[in-house]
Design a protein around this motif. Structure first.
Motif, PDB file in Angstrom:
ATOM      1  N   THR A 233       0.812  -1.213   0.000  1.00  0.00           N
ATOM      2  CA  THR A 233       0.000   0.000   0.000  1.00  0.00           C
ATOM      3  C   THR A 233       0.849   1.267   0.000  1.00  0.00           C
ATOM      4  OG1 THR A 233      -0.217  -0.360   2.396  1.00  0.00           O
ATOM      5  CG2 THR A 233      -2.092  -0.948   1.024  1.00  0.00           C
ATOM      6  N   ALA A 234       2.039   1.214   0.590  1.00  0.00           N
ATOM      7  CA  ALA A 234       2.904   2.400   0.567  1.00  0.00           C
ATOM      8  C   ALA A 234       3.230   2.790  -0.871  1.00  0.00           C
ATOM      9  CB  ALA A 234       4.195   2.127   1.341  1.00  0.00           C
ATOM     10  N   ILE A 235       3.402   1.794  -1.727  1.00  0.00           N
ATOM     11  CA  ILE A 235       3.723   2.032  -3.137  1.00  0.00           C
ATOM     12  C   ILE A 235       2.481   2.467  -3.905  1.00  0.00           C
ATOM     13  CG2 ILE A 235       4.554   0.983  -5.268  1.00  0.00           C
ATOM     14  CD1 ILE A 235       6.779   1.273  -3.268  1.00  0.00           C
ATOM     15  N   THR A 236       1.392   1.720  -3.771  1.00  0.00           N
ATOM     16  CA  THR A 236       0.201   2.015  -4.577  1.00  0.00           C
ATOM     17  C   THR A 236      -0.403   3.365  -4.219  1.00  0.00           C
ATOM     18  OG1 THR A 236      -1.188   0.742  -3.042  1.00  0.00           O
ATOM     19  CG2 THR A 236      -0.347  -0.409  -5.000  1.00  0.00           C
ATOM     20  N   ARG A 237      -0.335   3.754  -2.943  1.00  0.00           N
ATOM     21  CA  ARG A 237      -0.896   5.049  -2.559  1.00  0.00           C
ATOM     22  C   ARG A 237      -0.116   6.206  -3.184  1.00  0.00           C
ATOM     23  NH1 ARG A 237      -2.111   3.782   3.875  1.00  0.00           N
ATOM     24  NH2 ARG A 237      -4.107   2.711   3.538  1.00  0.00           N
ATOM     25  N   ILE A 238       1.183   6.062  -3.261  1.00  0.00           N
ATOM     26  CA  ILE A 238       1.998   7.092  -3.906  1.00  0.00           C
ATOM     27  C   ILE A 238       1.653   7.166  -5.395  1.00  0.00           C
ATOM     28  CG2 ILE A 238       4.342   7.760  -4.552  1.00  0.00           C
ATOM     29  CD1 ILE A 238       5.263   6.443  -1.901  1.00  0.00           C
ATOM     30  N   GLY A 239       1.544   6.004  -6.029  1.00  0.00           N
ATOM     31  CA  GLY A 239       1.185   5.981  -7.444  1.00  0.00           C
ATOM     32  C   GLY A 239      -0.180   6.579  -7.697  1.00  0.00           C
ATOM     33  N   ALA A 307       0.976  -5.503  -9.332  1.00  0.00           N
ATOM     34  CA  ALA A 307       2.086  -6.030  -8.539  1.00  0.00           C
ATOM     35  C   ALA A 307       1.654  -6.270  -7.102  1.00  0.00           C
ATOM     36  CB  ALA A 307       3.274  -5.072  -8.584  1.00  0.00           C
ATOM     37  N   ALA A 308       0.870  -5.335  -6.550  1.00  0.00           N
ATOM     38  CA  ALA A 308       0.394  -5.495  -5.173  1.00  0.00           C
ATOM     39  C   ALA A 308      -0.565  -6.670  -5.053  1.00  0.00           C
ATOM     40  CB  ALA A 308      -0.289  -4.206  -4.708  1.00  0.00           C
ATOM     41  N   ALA A 309      -1.423  -6.821  -6.060  1.00  0.00           N
ATOM     42  CA  ALA A 309      -2.384  -7.931  -6.038  1.00  0.00           C
ATOM     43  C   ALA A 309      -1.702  -9.271  -6.247  1.00  0.00           C
ATOM     44  CB  ALA A 309      -3.441  -7.708  -7.116  1.00  0.00           C
ATOM     45  N   ASP A 310      -0.519  -9.247  -6.846  1.00  0.00           N
ATOM     46  CA  ASP A 310       0.236 -10.474  -7.125  1.00  0.00           C
ATOM     47  C   ASP A 310       1.133 -10.858  -5.952  1.00  0.00           C
ATOM     48  OD1 ASP A 310       0.946 -12.558  -9.006  1.00  0.00           O
ATOM     49  OD2 ASP A 310       2.903 -11.579  -9.212  1.00  0.00           O
ATOM     50  N   ALA A 311       1.052 -10.120  -4.838  1.00  0.00           N
ATOM     51  CA  ALA A 311       1.929 -10.370  -3.697  1.00  0.00           C
ATOM     52  C   ALA A 311       1.803 -11.800  -3.195  1.00  0.00           C
ATOM     53  CB  ALA A 311       1.610  -9.396  -2.567  1.00  0.00           C
TER      54      ALA A 311
END
Length: 409
Positions: A233-239, A307-311
């Protein structure tokens, strides 16, 4: 970075370049060494100064680290190997990177570079708030035709159009304020087991982990955090926040391009761009380039979510790796588009006479709704048909003042 195929890339300077990311990884290693010493885990002499670490590398090392990164799948492995070899014998080399894993360094460096990019975007948004408030106030009563689904609709004002651009910018600015940039310091599997082992059986584990995270975060200017390895979430929120910015800027650019058409002529860019073959052209180049960024952004943000969903497990194969350049490209392009939007708005030419001419030429068609409403109400049509435009403008100007006052404090 070369901007040959992304005109305007120079506006982002060194933000999130390969060199900047290498430097961010060095910062992480140095910050962690300070944290280990502060937590009483590493001995005297193990602390590393950022400048001292930088001095161990040459310009040629960036290329070699990039090439050697392929063998291990990330740039941390060759960087640590190179730094240890140049530190020589002693506690600094021995304790370098101890308790960290590659993901800690990459993710924390991503956060550091992302924070720098977001700061630049925030600065651009603040400038746009000021400029758009100025346009909105100046043109509060500049009449023009509102267009829906490409067709003339009803009368409006350019002040209200500007206020709607302002609303998008303010929404994006508020979204950026919600972002957090956490350090990643979990070790190989996100348990910090190596640090606990290094500290010994008598260590206060909770205090040890909290202390090391706090110190490292302070050194980096990031937020302390427990490990977040496969929670992205740290990545996706920035995006997502960057995407909200390019959405807002794309709206501005599209409106400018439409209203700058020769046959409409209500707006124009301050300078405009020429043509390689047509001397008469003055193309809305900044608007075109801003729209380019708005179009390019959604697929990149989608990639971050994929990418996040593929974690999977404690480190995702492929999904983690695809984030790095995707986030870098999305943010760097947002920095460029933000600066271009500021330039576009600051130099925007508003042709109020042409707006009034187009409104007059539309004739009774744009007041047909008003006539219907007046007939239903049983009274003559008013001399103007701008509704609550003034109140809607005031709502956005009040938001703008709140942002401006907050920044001044």
């Amino acid at each position: 970075m070369s901007g040959l195929l992304w005109p305007g890339d120079h506006r982002a300077g060194d933000i999130f370049t390969d060199g900047a990311f290498l430097d961010a990884m060095i910062r992480v290693e140095a910050a962690w060494s300070v944290a280990l010493a502060a937590a009483g885990v590493a001995p005297a002499g193990a602390e590393l100064d950022v400048d001292a670490l930088r001095s161990l590398l040459t310009d040629a090392d960036l290329e070699s680290v990039a090439v050697e990164a392929e063998s291990g799948g990330n740039p941390v492995i060759p960087l640590v190997r190179l730094l240890r070899s140049r530190l020589g014998a002693g506690p600094a080399a021995t304790w370098l990177h101890r308790g960290l894993t590659s993901q800690d360094v990459v993710d924390s460096a991503l956060m550091w570079c992302a924070a720098e990019a977001v700061a630049a975007i925030s600065t651009a948004l603040d400038s746009q708030v000021t400029i758009l408030a100025r346009h909105t106030i100046e043109h509060r009563h500049s009449p023009m035709v509102a267009r829906t689904l490409t067709q003339q609709a009803v009368p409006t004002t350019f002040g209200l159009k500007s206020a709607l651009w302002l609303r998008g910018v303010l929404d994006a600015r508020e979204r950026l304020d919600l972002l957090r940039f956490p350090v990643q310091l979990g070790g190989a599997g996100g348990t910090s087991a190596a640090v606990v082992e290094l500290a010994g059986a008598d260590a206060d584990i909770a205090a040890l982990v909290a202390r090391s995270s706090t110190v490292a975060a302070r050194e980096l200017g990031l937020e302390p955090a427990t490990p977040w390895h496969s929670v992205r979430t740290a990545i996706t929120r920035i995006g997502d926040a960057a995407l909200e910015c390019t959405d807002a800027w794309g709206h501005v650019a599209n409106d400018v391009m439409v209203l700058a058409r020769t046959e409409i002529g209500e707006l124009s860019e301050g300078a405009g761009g020429g043509s390689s073959t047509m001397p008469h052209k003055s193309n809305p180049v900044l608007s075109v380039l801003i729209r380019r960024a708005a179009i390019a952004g959604p697929p990149m943000a989608s990639t971050l979510h994929l990418a996040a969903a593929d974690a999977v497990d404690e480190r995702t194969p492929g999904g983690w790796h695809v984030e790095w350049d995707t986030l870098r490209t999305l943010l760097r392009r947002a920095v460029v588009a933000g600066d271009q939007t500021t330039s576009l708005l600051d130099d925007l030419r508003v042709h109020t006479e042409r707006m009034a001419e187009n409104l007059a030429a539309a004739g009774a068609a744009v007041t047909s709704e008003q006539s219907t409403m007046a007939e239903i109400a049983g009274h003559p049509a008013a001399s103007e048909y701008f509704g609550a435009a003034d109140q809607f403008i005031d709502a956005q100007l009040e938001r703008a003042r709140a942002i401006t006052q907050k920044d001044e404090q």
